[in-house]
Design a protein around this motif. Structure first.
Motif, PDB file in Angstrom:
ATOM      1  N   GLN A  13       8.818   0.670   5.396  1.00 37.72           N
ATOM      2  CA  GLN A  13       7.431   0.477   4.944  1.00 37.72           C
ATOM      3  C   GLN A  13       6.439   0.950   5.996  1.00 37.72           C
ATOM      4  N   THR A  48       4.791  -9.021  -9.676  1.00 35.03           N
ATOM      5  CA  THR A  48       3.848  -7.901  -9.757  1.00 35.03           C
ATOM      6  C   THR A  48       4.357  -6.662  -9.027  1.00 35.03           C
ATOM      7  N   THR A  49       4.984  -6.843  -7.880  1.00 33.59           N
ATOM      8  CA  THR A  49       5.511  -5.684  -7.151  1.00 33.59           C
ATOM      9  C   THR A  49       6.619  -5.023  -7.967  1.00 33.59           C
ATOM     10  N   TRP A  50       7.514  -5.823  -8.499  1.00 36.76           N
ATOM     11  CA  TRP A  50       8.606  -5.293  -9.320  1.00 36.76           C
ATOM     12  C   TRP A  50       8.055  -4.496 -10.495  1.00 36.76           C
ATOM     13  N   GLU A  53       6.221  -1.239  -9.337  1.00 39.18           N
ATOM     14  CA  GLU A  53       7.181  -0.221  -8.904  1.00 39.18           C
ATOM     15  C   GLU A  53       7.971   0.343 -10.082  1.00 39.18           C
ATOM     16  N   VAL A  63       2.185   3.515  -6.506  1.00 37.65           N
ATOM     17  CA  VAL A  63       1.594   2.179  -6.408  1.00 37.65           C
ATOM     18  C   VAL A  63       0.610   2.131  -5.246  1.00 37.65           C
ATOM     19  N   PHE A  65      -0.866  -0.601  -3.154  1.00 35.26           N
ATOM     20  CA  PHE A  65      -0.398  -1.965  -2.925  1.00 35.26           C
ATOM     21  C   PHE A  65      -1.474  -2.850  -2.305  1.00 35.26           C
ATOM     22  N   GLU A  66      -1.873  -3.874  -3.031  1.00 40.71           N
ATOM     23  CA  GLU A  66      -2.753  -4.935  -2.542  1.00 40.71           C
ATOM     24  C   GLU A  66      -3.991  -4.448  -1.783  1.00 40.71           C
ATOM     25  N   HIS A 116       4.394   1.034  -0.053  1.00 44.51           N
ATOM     26  CA  HIS A 116       5.424   0.861  -1.077  1.00 44.51           C
ATOM     27  C   HIS A 116       5.691   2.148  -1.871  1.00 44.51           C
ATOM     28  N   LYS A 131      -1.774  -2.624  -7.716  1.00 45.17           N
ATOM     29  CA  LYS A 131      -1.118  -3.937  -7.769  1.00 45.17           C
ATOM     30  C   LYS A 131      -1.957  -4.944  -7.003  1.00 45.17           C
TER      31      LYS A 131
END
Length: 175
Positions: A13, A48-50, A53, A63, A65-66, A116, A131
């Motif tokens: 990451q 949410t990540t699942w 992705e 994605v 991410f946040e 991600h 996300k």
């Protein structure tokens, strides 16, 4: 004790977070239409990540991410985002609207928001899946202010979310 898997995941990451913003900017073509952005929202450890992705396995999709993590993204903090971001549709929110315009356009490219995205997917991104776990209480406002597809609000049974929090050793109250 930290597992080898955790160390490996963290290293991957971090590498993605360093390289991806450069790859995305280098392969970006023209202006991005926010109508291609899908918002996935839910509570931490609700899936949410699942889901994000999974959706991002579509070609030329990645994605973001946040992007509201005010602890890690100074621009989100400067725009006034916090742990709870309650906003009613129709209310004015100029600083946050400007920031979210950048988010939904795929322009908030930090080591955190791009961490991600597999490196090969950072090339030629044409659709974004944003996300969020800090946008649940402002989804109506988002839809009211931006021409985007209807957001996906992922709801997992609260007992399952709590069990996941406890198994990870997360504090039940955070500030």
């Amino acid at each position: 004790m930290i597992s080898r898997r955790k160390i490996s995941t963290t290293a991957v990451q971090r590498t993605r977070g360093l390289v991806n913003p450069l790859l995305i900017r280098a392969t970006r073509r023209g202006e991005y239409d926010k109508k291609n952005t899908l918002v996935v929202a839910g509570y931490p450890l609700s899936g949410t990540t699942w889901l994000a992705e999974l959706v991002a396995t579509m070609p030329e999709t990645a994605v973001l991410f946040e992007p509201l993590d005010f602890r890690l993204i100074p621009e989100a903090r400067q725009a006034g985002f916090s742990r709870d971001n309650f906003q009613m549709p129709g209310e004015s929110w100029p600083d946050r609207r400007d920031y979210l315009t950048k988010v939904l356009s795929g322009k908030v490219l930090t080591s955190h928001t791009t961490s991600h995205i597999p490196l090969r997917r950072a090339l030629n991104v044409r659709r974004w899946v944003v996300k969020f776990v800090r946008a649940n209480q402002m989804l109506g406002w988002l839809v009211d202010r931006f021409e985007i597809p209807p957001p996906v609000l992922l709801v997992r049974h609260p007992c399952a979310v709590l069990a996941s929090w406890i198994s990870r050793g997360w504090p039940l109250v955070t500030y």
